[in-house]
Design an enzyme around this catalytic site. Structure first.
Site, PDB file in Angstrom:
ATOM      1  N   THR A  12       9.407   0.876 -40.762  1.00 23.71           N
ATOM      2  CA  THR A  12      10.331  -0.136 -40.237  1.00 23.71           C
ATOM      3  C   THR A  12      11.782   0.231 -40.477  1.00 23.71           C
ATOM      4  O   THR A  12      12.641   0.047 -39.614  1.00 23.71           O
ATOM      5  CB  THR A  12      10.037  -1.510 -40.882  1.00 23.71           C
ATOM      6  N   SER A  55       3.946   3.242 -40.780  1.00 25.45           N
ATOM      7  CA  SER A  55       3.146   3.479 -41.986  1.00 25.45           C
ATOM      8  C   SER A  55       1.719   2.973 -41.874  1.00 25.45           C
ATOM      9  O   SER A  55       0.858   3.364 -42.660  1.00 25.45           O
ATOM     10  CB  SER A  55       3.825   2.853 -43.212  1.00 25.45           C
ATOM     11  N   THR A  86       6.726  -0.353 -44.991  1.00 22.74           N
ATOM     12  CA  THR A  86       6.280  -1.281 -46.035  1.00 22.74           C
ATOM     13  C   THR A  86       4.786  -1.612 -46.002  1.00 22.74           C
ATOM     14  O   THR A  86       4.212  -1.973 -47.016  1.00 22.74           O
ATOM     15  CB  THR A  86       7.064  -2.599 -45.958  1.00 22.74           C
ATOM     16  N   ASP A  87       4.147  -1.488 -44.831  1.00 26.01           N
ATOM     17  CA  ASP A  87       2.748  -1.913 -44.725  1.00 26.01           C
ATOM     18  C   ASP A  87       1.830  -1.135 -45.660  1.00 26.01           C
ATOM     19  O   ASP A  87       0.868  -1.691 -46.199  1.00 26.01           O
ATOM     20  CB  ASP A  87       2.244  -1.795 -43.287  1.00 26.01           C
TER      21      ASP A  87
END
Length: 242
Positions: A12, A55, A86-87
């Site tokens: 992101t 990710s 971030t995932d």
């Protein structure tokens, strides 16, 4: 002059808006430029792009690539920062904690809940905090820096998909906090554990993809377990190991 290596992997933080939605496309130099980061307190920053993916698409072989870059970089740099989506950031930080063993320098993983190109992005703060910790940290290890918190890399979990305070250290105290003035405030209760002698730096990228975490729920059909075992999987849960 100390040297810091910043590795870009996409996510992101590296995304830009397209007709089909946000897409990870910025390289790490563009990210740092958007954040207004060139040199920090006289430190020398080097960059390298090793991945540029959402990710959610990351695979174990990508962890191996990241781990090898970190291991190599620790010989030449005083600290490393990894920009990541971030995932799966918590998965990557955990895997690195086991793949890159006994680091005496800080390896920091960070990201953003909002792309660096968007107004009000948390990317600027997270990048600046991460670089600060990588440059000034008194301790070595694999860490996640997010929203002013420094957390143990193998204890982090993403707990929120919207809020900027998206990560929490599970069953382990935060390592440190970074205030708005750029001051690092360490958790004195755990500093001793990081200053104890360790073994030499080691790289171990072996992994077994035949691992499946099964959430046990009422009414679970035993054929699910049988099928996984027939596939050669090792099954683990929070209660039992098969």
């Amino acid at each position: 002059m100390k040297k810091i290596l910043v590795l870009g992997t996409g996510g992101t933080i590296a995304s830009v808006k397209t007709e089909e939605g946000f897409k990870s496309s910025l390289d790490i130099n563009e990210i740092l430029r958007h954040a207004g980061i060139k040199l920090h307190n006289g430190y020398e920053i080097h960059t390298k792009n090793i991945l540029n993916i959402d990710s959610t698409l990351i695979q174990p072989e990508d962890w191996e690539i990241i781990a090898k870059e970190v291991y190599s970089g620790l010989r030449d740099y005083d600290g490393i920062v990894i920009s990541h989506g971030t995932d799966t950031l918590a998965y990557t930080s955990s895997m690195l904690s086991f793949m890159v063993q006994n680091p005496t320098k800080p390896v920091v993983i960070t990201g953003a809940m909002k792309p660096i190109t968007e107004p009000g992005s948390d990317a600027v703060k997270n990048l600046r905090d991460s670089l600060l910790f990588a440059m000034e940290a008194k301790i070595g290890g694999i860490f996640v820096v997010f929203n002013g918190k420094v957390m143990n890399g193998c204890r982090v979990s993403k707990i929120n998909s919207v809020d900027v305070d998206a990560f929490k250290s599970i069953n382990y105290p935060d390592i440190a906090y970074i205030d708005e003035g750029g001051q690092i405030k360490y958790n004195a209760n755990i500093l001793d554990s990081y200053s104890r002698p360790r073994g030499s730096l080691k790289l171990d990228t072996q992994y077994d993809p035949r691992v499946f975490v099964l959430k046990l729920i009422p009414g679970l059909d035993s054929r699910v377990i049988d099928g996984l075992l027939d596939m050669g999987c090792f099954i683990g849960s929070d209660k039992w190991n098969f």
